[in-house]
Design a protein around this motif. Sequence first.
Motif, mmCIF file in Angstrom:
data_model
loop_
_atom_site.group_PDB
_atom_site.id
_atom_site.type_symbol
_atom_site.label_atom_id
_atom_site.label_comp_id
_atom_site.label_asym_id
_atom_site.label_seq_id
_atom_site.Cartn_x
_atom_site.Cartn_y
_atom_site.Cartn_z
ATOM 1 N N SER A 1 0.823 -1.213 0.000
ATOM 2 C CA SER A 1 0.000 0.000 0.000
ATOM 3 C C SER A 1 0.855 1.260 0.000
ATOM 4 C CB SER A 1 -0.917 -0.007 1.224
ATOM 5 O OG SER A 1 -1.760 -1.135 1.225
ATOM 6 N N ALA A 2 1.974 1.231 0.743
ATOM 7 C CA ALA A 2 2.824 2.427 0.807
ATOM 8 C C ALA A 2 3.377 2.776 -0.567
ATOM 9 C CB ALA A 2 3.963 2.198 1.802
ATOM 10 N N HIS A 3 3.733 1.751 -1.339
ATOM 11 C CA HIS A 3 4.284 2.003 -2.674
ATOM 12 C C HIS A 3 3.223 2.627 -3.583
ATOM 13 C CE1 HIS A 3 6.900 1.335 -6.164
ATOM 14 N NE2 HIS A 3 5.817 0.921 -6.801
ATOM 15 N N ARG A 4 1.988 2.125 -3.520
ATOM 16 C CA ARG A 4 0.926 2.684 -4.361
ATOM 17 C C ARG A 4 0.609 4.121 -3.962
ATOM 18 N NH1 ARG A 4 -3.794 -1.498 -6.204
ATOM 19 N NH2 ARG A 4 -2.490 -3.307 -6.655
ATOM 20 N N ARG B 1 3.144 6.276 -5.371
ATOM 21 C CA ARG B 1 2.914 6.471 -6.803
ATOM 22 C C ARG B 1 1.782 7.468 -7.049
ATOM 23 N NH1 ARG B 1 7.213 5.173 -7.924
ATOM 24 N NH2 ARG B 1 7.958 3.479 -9.248
ATOM 25 N N MET B 2 0.781 7.477 -6.190
ATOM 26 C CA MET B 2 -0.314 8.437 -6.341
ATOM 27 C C MET B 2 0.173 9.875 -6.231
ATOM 28 S SD MET B 2 -3.235 6.483 -4.072
ATOM 29 C CE MET B 2 -4.398 7.851 -4.146
ATOM 30 N N LEU B 3 1.233 10.088 -5.471
ATOM 31 C CA LEU B 3 1.762 11.432 -5.243
ATOM 32 C C LEU B 3 2.934 11.783 -6.138
ATOM 33 C CD1 LEU B 3 1.693 11.378 -1.327
ATOM 34 C CD2 LEU B 3 -0.044 12.298 -2.878
ATOM 35 N N THR B 4 3.501 10.801 -6.833
ATOM 36 C CA THR B 4 4.721 11.050 -7.619
ATOM 37 C C THR B 4 4.595 10.691 -9.085
ATOM 38 O OG1 THR B 4 5.590 8.864 -7.015
ATOM 39 C CG2 THR B 4 6.194 10.732 -5.610
ATOM 40 N N ARG B 5 3.513 10.074 -9.523
ATOM 41 C CA ARG B 5 3.318 9.721 -10.926
ATOM 42 C C ARG B 5 1.963 10.239 -11.374
ATOM 43 N NH1 ARG B 5 7.825 9.128 -10.332
ATOM 44 N NH2 ARG B 5 9.221 7.421 -10.916
ATOM 45 N N PHE B 6 1.936 10.866 -12.549
ATOM 46 C CA PHE B 6 0.714 11.478 -13.063
ATOM 47 C C PHE B 6 0.524 11.066 -14.526
ATOM 48 C CE2 PHE B 6 2.905 14.203 -10.023
ATOM 49 C CZ PHE B 6 1.968 14.264 -8.998
ATOM 50 N N PRO B 7 0.098 9.830 -14.787
ATOM 51 C CA PRO B 7 -0.033 9.332 -16.164
ATOM 52 C C PRO B 7 -1.231 9.931 -16.885
ATOM 53 C CG PRO B 7 -0.779 7.681 -14.607
ATOM 54 C CD PRO B 7 -0.224 8.797 -13.783
ATOM 55 N N ILE B 8 -1.049 11.101 -17.447
ATOM 56 C CA ILE B 8 -2.161 11.843 -18.040
ATOM 57 C C ILE B 8 -2.666 11.225 -19.331
ATOM 58 C CG2 ILE B 8 -1.473 14.021 -16.969
ATOM 59 C CD1 ILE B 8 -0.119 14.788 -19.560
ATOM 60 N N SER B 9 -1.965 10.248 -19.889
ATOM 61 C CA SER B 9 -2.451 9.570 -21.083
ATOM 62 C C SER B 9 -3.350 8.393 -20.741
ATOM 63 C CB SER B 9 -1.272 9.081 -21.934
ATOM 64 O OG SER B 9 -0.472 8.168 -21.204
ATOM 65 N N TYR C 1 -6.108 4.638 -6.320
ATOM 66 C CA TYR C 1 -5.193 3.674 -5.710
ATOM 67 C C TYR C 1 -5.069 2.416 -6.577
ATOM 68 C CZ TYR C 1 -3.526 0.280 -2.228
ATOM 69 O OH TYR C 1 -2.823 -0.685 -1.570
ATOM 70 N N SER C 2 -6.214 1.979 -7.131
ATOM 71 C CA SER C 2 -6.199 0.781 -7.975
ATOM 72 C C SER C 2 -5.445 1.002 -9.272
ATOM 73 C CB SER C 2 -7.646 0.358 -8.270
ATOM 74 O OG SER C 2 -7.680 -0.732 -9.156
ATOM 75 N N VAL C 3 -5.638 2.150 -9.901
ATOM 76 C CA VAL C 3 -4.970 2.432 -11.176
ATOM 77 C C VAL C 3 -3.449 2.451 -11.007
ATOM 78 C CG1 VAL C 3 -4.596 4.227 -12.915
ATOM 79 C CG2 VAL C 3 -6.910 3.640 -12.197
ATOM 80 N N MET C 4 -2.971 2.997 -9.908
ATOM 81 C CA MET C 4 -1.521 3.097 -9.723
ATOM 82 C C MET C 4 -0.869 1.745 -9.503
ATOM 83 S SD MET C 4 -1.393 6.129 -10.376
ATOM 84 C CE MET C 4 0.398 6.204 -10.414
ATOM 85 N N GLY C 5 -1.670 0.689 -9.313
ATOM 86 C CA GLY C 5 -1.103 -0.651 -9.245
ATOM 87 C C GLY C 5 -0.562 -1.125 -10.575
ATOM 88 N N ASN C 6 -0.941 -0.473 -11.666
ATOM 89 C CA ASN C 6 -0.419 -0.811 -12.989
ATOM 90 C C ASN C 6 0.859 -0.062 -13.333
ATOM 91 O OD1 ASN C 6 -3.742 -0.925 -13.433
ATOM 92 N ND2 ASN C 6 -2.598 -2.632 -14.340
ATOM 93 N N TYR C 7 1.348 0.748 -12.402
ATOM 94 C CA TYR C 7 2.577 1.520 -12.647
ATOM 95 C C TYR C 7 3.620 1.123 -11.604
ATOM 96 C CZ TYR C 7 -0.255 4.264 -15.817
ATOM 97 O OH TYR C 7 -1.059 4.645 -16.862
ATOM 98 N N PRO C 8 4.443 0.111 -11.943
ATOM 99 C CA PRO C 8 5.426 -0.384 -10.959
ATOM 100 C C PRO C 8 6.535 0.627 -10.678
ATOM 101 C CG PRO C 8 5.772 -1.389 -13.101
ATOM 102 C CD PRO C 8 4.527 -0.571 -13.215
#
Length: 409
Positions: A92-95, A98-106, A402-409
Amino acid sequence: MDRLNQSRGQNHAQSRGQSRGQSRSQSRGLVSSSFLQSLDVIGTQVFAQWPNFTVEEEYRIRFDPKSNLSSNTFPARLFFPKRSSLQYDNGSAHRIKRMLTRFPISDASYLVASIFTLGAAIFVANGFFLLLPIIAPQLTFNGEAMYAVPITSVVGTLLFNLGGYAGWLEGLNWKRGGTPNITDAVTITVTDVSNAGRKLPDVEEAKETGSISDTDSIHGILVPQRANIPMVTTKAIADEMMASPTATWEPALIGSEEFVWWPTMRQFRQTYRHDPVFWAGLVQWIGTIVFAIATVVAVPGVIDFSNQPLFFFADLLPATLGGVLFVVAGLFQLYAAQRKWYLPAFKSLTWHTALWNTIGSVGFTLAGGLLYISSTAATFQATLATFWGSSAFLIGGLIQWYSVMGNYP
Protein backbone atom coordinates in the motif's frame (compact mmCIF):
# COMPACT_ATOMS: atom_id res chain seq x y z
CA MET A 1 64.33 67.16 -55.46
CA ASP A 2 61.66 68.20 -52.99
CA ARG A 3 58.96 67.04 -55.37
CA LEU A 4 60.74 63.72 -55.78
CA ASN A 5 60.96 63.25 -52.00
CA GLN A 6 57.30 64.17 -51.63
CA SER A 7 56.25 61.66 -54.28
CA ARG A 8 58.43 58.99 -52.64
CA GLY A 9 56.83 59.78 -49.28
CA GLN A 10 53.35 59.61 -50.73
CA ASN A 11 54.07 56.29 -52.39
CA HIS A 12 55.51 54.92 -49.17
CA ALA A 13 52.46 56.07 -47.20
CA GLN A 14 50.11 54.55 -49.74
CA SER A 15 51.93 51.25 -49.74
CA ARG A 16 52.01 51.22 -45.94
CA GLY A 17 48.23 51.95 -45.79
CA GLN A 18 47.51 49.26 -48.32
CA SER A 19 49.58 46.74 -46.39
CA ARG A 20 47.76 47.69 -43.19
CA GLY A 21 44.37 47.35 -44.93
CA GLN A 22 45.37 43.98 -46.34
CA SER A 23 46.56 42.76 -42.95
CA ARG A 24 43.31 43.93 -41.33
CA SER A 25 41.19 42.26 -43.98
CA GLN A 26 43.26 39.10 -43.64
CA SER A 27 42.84 39.17 -39.86
CA ARG A 28 39.12 39.73 -40.25
CA GLY A 29 38.95 36.85 -42.65
CA LEU A 30 40.83 34.63 -40.21
CA VAL A 31 38.54 35.63 -37.35
CA SER A 32 35.47 35.06 -39.51
CA SER A 33 36.66 31.69 -40.72
CA SER A 34 37.63 30.60 -37.22
CA PHE A 35 34.21 31.69 -35.93
CA LEU A 36 32.45 29.69 -38.63
CA GLN A 37 34.63 26.71 -37.91
CA SER A 38 33.73 26.98 -34.22
CA LEU A 39 30.04 27.03 -35.12
CA ASP A 40 30.53 23.94 -37.27
CA VAL A 41 32.26 22.15 -34.42
CA ILE A 42 29.54 23.13 -31.95
CA GLY A 43 26.83 22.12 -34.40
CA THR A 44 28.49 18.78 -34.96
CA GLN A 45 28.72 18.12 -31.24
CA VAL A 46 25.32 19.41 -30.17
CA PHE A 47 23.05 18.72 -33.13
CA ALA A 48 24.48 15.43 -34.27
CA GLN A 49 21.55 13.53 -32.73
CA TRP A 50 18.82 15.88 -33.96
CA PRO A 51 15.63 13.74 -34.26
CA ASN A 52 14.46 13.09 -37.78
CA PHE A 53 10.70 13.05 -37.27
CA THR A 54 7.80 15.49 -37.34
CA VAL A 55 5.92 17.02 -34.43
CA GLU A 56 3.02 14.61 -34.98
CA GLU A 57 5.36 11.63 -34.86
CA GLU A 58 7.02 12.98 -31.71
CA TYR A 59 3.58 13.36 -30.09
CA ARG A 60 2.69 9.78 -31.02
CA ILE A 61 6.02 8.41 -29.74
CA ARG A 62 5.73 10.36 -26.51
CA PHE A 63 2.35 8.80 -25.80
CA ASP A 64 3.17 5.35 -27.17
CA PRO A 65 3.56 2.91 -24.26
CA LYS A 66 5.79 0.70 -26.43
CA SER A 67 8.30 3.48 -27.11
CA ASN A 68 11.56 3.61 -25.18
CA LEU A 69 11.92 7.36 -25.81
CA SER A 70 9.12 8.21 -23.36
CA SER A 71 11.07 7.10 -20.28
CA ASN A 72 14.37 8.90 -20.73
CA THR A 73 13.55 12.31 -19.27
CA PHE A 74 12.18 13.29 -15.88
CA PRO A 75 8.99 14.94 -17.25
CA ALA A 76 8.31 11.82 -19.31
CA ARG A 77 8.75 9.56 -16.29
CA LEU A 78 6.50 11.88 -14.30
CA PHE A 79 3.63 12.28 -16.78
CA PHE A 80 4.10 9.31 -19.15
CA PRO A 81 5.26 6.35 -17.02
CA LYS A 82 5.15 2.87 -18.46
CA ARG A 83 1.83 1.12 -17.83
CA SER A 84 1.64 -2.62 -17.24
CA SER A 85 -1.37 -4.73 -18.18
CA LEU A 86 -0.95 -6.60 -14.87
CA GLN A 87 -1.27 -5.13 -11.39
CA TYR A 88 1.76 -5.27 -9.11
CA ASP A 89 1.43 -6.03 -5.41
CA ASN A 90 4.17 -3.75 -4.11
CA GLY A 91 2.36 -2.80 -0.93
CA SER A 92 0.00 0.00 0.00
CA ALA A 93 2.82 2.43 0.81
CA HIS A 94 4.28 2.00 -2.67
CA ARG A 95 0.93 2.68 -4.36
CA ILE A 96 0.28 5.74 -2.22
CA LYS A 97 3.73 7.01 -3.13
CA ARG A 98 2.91 6.47 -6.80
CA MET A 99 -0.31 8.44 -6.34
CA LEU A 100 1.76 11.43 -5.24
CA THR A 101 4.72 11.05 -7.62
CA ARG A 102 3.32 9.72 -10.93
CA PHE A 103 0.71 11.48 -13.06
CA PRO A 104 -0.03 9.33 -16.16
CA ILE A 105 -2.16 11.84 -18.04
CA SER A 106 -2.45 9.57 -21.08
CA ASP A 107 -4.39 6.99 -19.03
CA ALA A 108 -8.13 7.69 -19.10
CA SER A 109 -8.69 5.63 -15.94
CA TYR A 110 -6.22 7.82 -14.06
CA LEU A 111 -7.93 10.96 -15.34
CA VAL A 112 -11.32 9.68 -14.17
CA ALA A 113 -10.01 8.79 -10.72
CA SER A 114 -7.99 11.95 -10.10
CA ILE A 115 -10.55 14.41 -11.52
CA PHE A 116 -13.50 12.85 -9.69
CA THR A 117 -11.50 12.75 -6.47
CA LEU A 118 -10.71 16.46 -6.71
CA GLY A 119 -14.28 17.31 -7.72
CA ALA A 120 -15.72 15.23 -4.88
CA ALA A 121 -13.41 16.95 -2.38
CA ILE A 122 -14.74 20.34 -3.52
CA PHE A 123 -18.32 19.06 -3.24
CA VAL A 124 -17.55 17.93 0.33
CA ALA A 125 -16.56 21.55 1.05
CA ASN A 126 -19.79 22.66 -0.62
CA GLY A 127 -21.82 20.34 1.60
CA PHE A 128 -20.00 21.68 4.65
CA PHE A 129 -20.84 25.27 3.72
CA LEU A 130 -24.50 24.26 3.27
CA LEU A 131 -24.64 22.48 6.63
CA LEU A 132 -22.81 25.14 8.61
CA PRO A 133 -25.74 27.60 8.97
CA ILE A 134 -27.96 24.71 10.12
CA ILE A 135 -25.74 22.89 12.61
CA ALA A 136 -23.58 25.83 13.79
CA PRO A 137 -25.09 29.21 12.90
CA GLN A 138 -22.55 31.02 15.07
CA LEU A 139 -19.75 29.86 12.74
CA THR A 140 -21.19 31.31 9.56
CA PHE A 141 -19.22 34.07 7.87
CA ASN A 142 -19.93 36.91 5.48
CA GLY A 143 -20.09 35.81 1.85
CA GLU A 144 -20.72 32.15 2.65
CA ALA A 145 -24.11 31.91 0.93
CA MET A 146 -23.26 34.44 -1.77
CA TYR A 147 -19.77 33.23 -2.74
CA ALA A 148 -18.52 30.09 -0.97
CA VAL A 149 -21.52 27.87 -1.78
CA PRO A 150 -21.97 28.78 -5.48
CA ILE A 151 -18.21 28.84 -6.24
CA THR A 152 -17.60 25.39 -4.78
CA SER A 153 -20.71 24.08 -6.53
CA VAL A 154 -19.67 25.45 -9.94
CA VAL A 155 -16.05 24.29 -9.66
CA GLY A 156 -17.09 20.83 -8.43
CA THR A 157 -19.61 20.49 -11.26
CA LEU A 158 -17.02 21.55 -13.83
CA LEU A 159 -14.61 18.88 -12.57
CA PHE A 160 -17.41 16.29 -12.58
CA ASN A 161 -18.12 17.16 -16.22
CA LEU A 162 -14.47 16.69 -17.11
CA GLY A 163 -14.40 13.44 -15.16
CA GLY A 164 -17.59 12.29 -16.86
CA TYR A 165 -16.08 12.88 -20.28
CA ALA A 166 -12.93 11.04 -19.21
CA GLY A 167 -15.19 8.18 -18.05
CA TRP A 168 -16.77 8.08 -21.49
CA LEU A 169 -13.31 7.80 -23.06
CA GLU A 170 -12.41 5.11 -20.53
CA GLY A 171 -15.48 3.08 -21.50
CA LEU A 172 -14.56 3.38 -25.17
CA ASN A 173 -10.96 2.26 -24.77
CA TRP A 174 -10.76 0.06 -21.68
CA LYS A 175 -10.03 -3.13 -23.70
CA ARG A 176 -8.53 -1.82 -26.91
CA GLY A 177 -4.86 -1.72 -25.92
CA GLY A 178 -3.89 -5.38 -26.21
CA THR A 179 -4.51 -8.97 -25.28
CA PRO A 180 -5.98 -9.64 -21.82
CA ASN A 181 -4.05 -11.62 -19.24
CA ILE A 182 -5.65 -14.40 -17.18
CA THR A 183 -4.25 -15.50 -13.86
CA ASP A 184 -4.65 -19.22 -14.63
CA ALA A 185 -1.94 -18.90 -17.31
CA VAL A 186 -4.40 -19.37 -20.18
CA THR A 187 -4.04 -16.63 -22.77
CA ILE A 188 -6.02 -16.24 -25.93
CA THR A 189 -5.46 -13.79 -28.74
CA VAL A 190 -8.54 -11.59 -28.88
CA THR A 191 -8.86 -8.77 -31.37
CA ASP A 192 -11.37 -6.00 -30.70
CA VAL A 193 -13.34 -5.31 -33.88
CA SER A 194 -13.77 -1.70 -32.78
CA ASN A 195 -10.08 -1.06 -33.41
CA ALA A 196 -9.99 1.22 -36.42
CA GLY A 197 -6.30 0.54 -36.95
CA ARG A 198 -6.83 -3.17 -37.59
CA LYS A 199 -8.61 -4.09 -40.81
CA LEU A 200 -10.94 -6.91 -39.84
CA PRO A 201 -14.08 -8.03 -41.67
CA ASP A 202 -17.43 -6.98 -40.34
CA VAL A 203 -19.51 -9.84 -38.94
CA GLU A 204 -22.40 -8.98 -41.23
CA GLU A 205 -20.09 -8.65 -44.23
CA ALA A 206 -18.51 -12.00 -43.36
CA LYS A 207 -21.94 -13.61 -43.29
CA GLU A 208 -22.76 -12.17 -46.69
CA THR A 209 -19.49 -13.31 -48.26
CA GLY A 210 -19.54 -16.71 -46.55
CA SER A 211 -16.21 -16.18 -44.80
CA ILE A 212 -17.59 -16.46 -41.28
CA SER A 213 -15.89 -19.82 -40.86
CA ASP A 214 -12.54 -18.07 -40.52
CA THR A 215 -13.62 -16.10 -37.47
CA ASP A 216 -16.15 -16.51 -34.72
CA SER A 217 -17.97 -13.70 -32.90
CA ILE A 218 -17.95 -13.99 -29.12
CA HIS A 219 -19.69 -11.22 -27.13
CA GLY A 220 -19.23 -8.85 -30.06
CA ILE A 221 -15.50 -9.64 -30.38
CA LEU A 222 -13.88 -11.37 -33.32
CA VAL A 223 -11.74 -14.30 -32.21
CA PRO A 224 -9.55 -15.82 -34.98
CA GLN A 225 -9.61 -19.58 -35.03
CA ARG A 226 -6.42 -21.58 -34.82
CA ALA A 227 -5.86 -24.86 -36.59
CA ASN A 228 -4.64 -26.63 -33.46
CA ILE A 229 -7.41 -25.33 -31.13
CA PRO A 230 -10.97 -26.63 -31.53
CA MET A 231 -13.65 -23.96 -31.70
CA VAL A 232 -15.44 -25.33 -28.64
CA THR A 233 -12.30 -24.88 -26.56
CA THR A 234 -11.80 -21.36 -27.91
CA LYS A 235 -15.37 -20.44 -27.04
CA ALA A 236 -15.09 -21.87 -23.55
CA ILE A 237 -11.89 -19.99 -22.86
CA ALA A 238 -13.29 -16.76 -24.26
CA ASP A 239 -16.53 -17.06 -22.28
CA GLU A 240 -14.57 -17.69 -19.10
CA MET A 241 -12.29 -14.77 -19.91
CA MET A 242 -15.20 -12.40 -20.50
CA ALA A 243 -16.91 -13.43 -17.25
CA SER A 244 -13.85 -13.74 -15.07
CA PRO A 245 -12.88 -10.72 -12.95
CA THR A 246 -9.29 -12.05 -12.99
CA ALA A 247 -8.91 -11.23 -16.68
CA THR A 248 -6.99 -7.97 -16.91
CA TRP A 249 -7.52 -5.90 -20.02
CA GLU A 250 -4.97 -3.38 -21.17
CA PRO A 251 -6.70 -0.09 -22.05
CA ALA A 252 -5.60 2.02 -24.98
CA LEU A 253 -3.74 5.15 -23.89
CA ILE A 254 -4.55 8.62 -25.17
CA GLY A 255 -2.47 9.34 -28.24
CA SER A 256 -1.90 5.69 -29.18
CA GLU A 257 -3.02 4.24 -32.50
CA GLU A 258 -5.68 2.11 -30.80
CA PHE A 259 -7.31 5.01 -28.94
CA VAL A 260 -10.65 6.35 -30.25
CA TRP A 261 -12.56 9.49 -29.30
CA TRP A 262 -15.91 8.45 -30.77
CA PRO A 263 -17.25 5.12 -32.03
CA THR A 264 -18.60 4.49 -35.47
CA MET A 265 -22.05 2.98 -35.90
CA ARG A 266 -20.54 -0.35 -36.89
CA GLN A 267 -18.32 -0.36 -33.81
CA PHE A 268 -21.33 0.43 -31.63
CA ARG A 269 -23.43 -2.38 -33.11
CA GLN A 270 -20.74 -5.02 -32.89
CA THR A 271 -18.96 -4.19 -29.64
CA TYR A 272 -20.11 -1.33 -27.48
CA ARG A 273 -23.84 -1.96 -27.21
CA HIS A 274 -23.11 -5.13 -25.21
CA ASP A 275 -20.48 -3.54 -22.96
CA PRO A 276 -21.65 -2.36 -19.50
CA VAL A 277 -18.44 -0.36 -19.03
CA PHE A 278 -19.28 1.67 -22.14
CA TRP A 279 -22.82 2.31 -20.90
CA ALA A 280 -21.56 3.26 -17.45
CA GLY A 281 -19.25 5.91 -18.94
CA LEU A 282 -21.90 7.24 -21.34
CA VAL A 283 -24.71 7.46 -18.75
CA GLN A 284 -22.41 9.08 -16.20
CA TRP A 285 -21.25 11.67 -18.73
CA ILE A 286 -24.87 12.52 -19.61
CA GLY A 287 -25.64 12.72 -15.91
CA THR A 288 -22.89 15.28 -15.32
CA ILE A 289 -24.26 17.43 -18.17
CA VAL A 290 -27.81 17.32 -16.77
CA PHE A 291 -26.54 18.01 -13.25
CA ALA A 292 -24.63 21.04 -14.56
CA ILE A 293 -27.93 22.66 -15.56
CA ALA A 294 -29.09 22.61 -11.95
CA THR A 295 -25.76 24.03 -10.79
CA VAL A 296 -25.94 26.99 -13.16
CA VAL A 297 -29.57 27.70 -12.27
CA ALA A 298 -28.76 27.60 -8.54
CA VAL A 299 -26.24 30.45 -8.85
CA PRO A 300 -27.71 33.52 -7.10
CA GLY A 301 -29.37 35.91 -9.53
CA VAL A 302 -29.99 33.41 -12.37
CA ILE A 303 -33.65 32.66 -11.51
CA ASP A 304 -36.22 33.88 -9.02
CA PHE A 305 -36.26 31.27 -6.23
CA SER A 306 -39.58 32.62 -4.93
CA ASN A 307 -41.20 31.29 -8.11
CA GLN A 308 -41.77 27.75 -6.88
CA PRO A 309 -42.80 26.09 -10.19
CA LEU A 310 -39.74 27.57 -11.90
CA PHE A 311 -37.51 26.49 -9.03
CA PHE A 312 -38.89 22.93 -9.13
CA PHE A 313 -38.61 22.60 -12.91
CA ALA A 314 -35.33 24.44 -13.63
CA ASP A 315 -33.30 23.50 -10.53
CA LEU A 316 -34.63 20.48 -8.65
CA LEU A 317 -35.62 18.44 -11.71
CA PRO A 318 -32.17 18.39 -13.41
CA ALA A 319 -30.48 17.92 -10.02
CA THR A 320 -32.62 14.87 -9.26
CA LEU A 321 -32.43 13.49 -12.81
CA GLY A 322 -28.66 13.89 -12.82
CA GLY A 323 -28.47 11.93 -9.57
CA VAL A 324 -30.66 9.16 -11.02
CA LEU A 325 -28.35 8.87 -14.04
CA PHE A 326 -25.40 8.63 -11.63
CA VAL A 327 -27.15 5.73 -9.90
CA VAL A 328 -27.72 3.95 -13.21
CA ALA A 329 -24.06 4.42 -14.13
CA GLY A 330 -23.00 3.05 -10.74
CA LEU A 331 -25.18 -0.04 -11.25
CA PHE A 332 -23.56 -0.61 -14.64
CA GLN A 333 -20.17 -0.38 -12.95
CA LEU A 334 -21.20 -2.91 -10.30
CA TYR A 335 -22.52 -5.29 -12.95
CA ALA A 336 -19.29 -5.03 -14.96
CA ALA A 337 -17.14 -5.69 -11.90
CA GLN A 338 -18.94 -8.90 -10.85
CA ARG A 339 -18.68 -12.42 -12.23
CA LYS A 340 -22.45 -12.79 -11.85
CA TRP A 341 -24.87 -9.94 -11.30
CA TYR A 342 -26.05 -11.35 -7.94
CA LEU A 343 -22.57 -12.15 -6.55
CA PRO A 344 -20.75 -9.12 -5.06
CA ALA A 345 -17.01 -9.08 -5.75
CA PHE A 346 -15.82 -7.99 -2.32
CA LYS A 347 -12.16 -8.66 -3.18
CA SER A 348 -12.17 -6.36 -6.22
CA LEU A 349 -11.12 -2.73 -5.86
CA THR A 350 -13.11 -1.96 -9.01
CA TRP A 351 -16.23 -3.31 -7.33
CA HIS A 352 -15.66 -1.16 -4.24
CA THR A 353 -15.15 1.88 -6.47
CA ALA A 354 -18.49 1.20 -8.14
CA LEU A 355 -20.19 0.62 -4.77
CA TRP A 356 -19.08 3.94 -3.29
CA ASN A 357 -19.93 5.76 -6.53
CA THR A 358 -23.43 4.29 -6.37
CA ILE A 359 -23.81 5.38 -2.73
CA GLY A 360 -22.66 8.86 -3.65
CA SER A 361 -25.13 8.90 -6.55
CA VAL A 362 -27.98 8.06 -4.18
CA GLY A 363 -26.90 10.98 -2.00
CA PHE A 364 -26.95 13.38 -4.95
CA THR A 365 -30.40 12.10 -5.96
CA LEU A 366 -31.80 12.67 -2.48
CA ALA A 367 -30.18 16.12 -2.32
CA GLY A 368 -32.43 17.22 -5.16
CA GLY A 369 -35.48 15.02 -4.67
CA LEU A 370 -36.08 15.66 -0.97
CA LEU A 371 -36.44 19.40 -1.57
CA TYR A 372 -39.73 18.73 -3.36
CA ILE A 373 -41.28 18.00 0.06
CA SER A 374 -40.66 21.62 1.17
CA SER A 375 -40.30 20.92 4.87
CA THR A 376 -37.60 21.77 7.39
CA ALA A 377 -36.75 18.11 8.05
CA ALA A 378 -36.58 17.30 4.33
CA THR A 379 -34.38 20.33 3.68
CA PHE A 380 -31.99 19.25 6.42
CA GLN A 381 -31.82 15.68 5.09
CA ALA A 382 -31.26 16.97 1.54
CA THR A 383 -28.41 19.16 2.73
CA LEU A 384 -26.96 16.27 4.71
CA ALA A 385 -27.24 14.03 1.64
CA THR A 386 -25.08 16.48 -0.31
CA PHE A 387 -22.35 16.08 2.29
CA TRP A 388 -22.35 12.29 2.69
CA GLY A 389 -22.94 11.74 -1.02
CA SER A 390 -19.89 13.84 -1.88
CA SER A 391 -17.89 11.97 0.76
CA ALA A 392 -18.87 8.65 -0.82
CA PHE A 393 -17.74 9.90 -4.24
CA LEU A 394 -14.47 10.99 -2.64
CA ILE A 395 -13.89 7.51 -1.22
CA GLY A 396 -14.72 5.89 -4.56
CA GLY A 397 -12.36 8.20 -6.41
CA LEU A 398 -9.52 7.50 -4.00
CA ILE A 399 -10.04 3.73 -4.32
CA GLN A 400 -9.99 3.93 -8.11
CA TRP A 401 -6.90 6.15 -8.03
CA TYR A 402 -5.19 3.67 -5.71
CA SER A 403 -6.20 0.78 -7.97
CA VAL A 404 -4.97 2.43 -11.18
CA MET A 405 -1.52 3.10 -9.72
CA GLY A 406 -1.10 -0.65 -9.24
CA ASN A 407 -0.42 -0.81 -12.99
CA TYR A 408 2.58 1.52 -12.65
CA PRO A 409 5.43 -0.38 -10.96
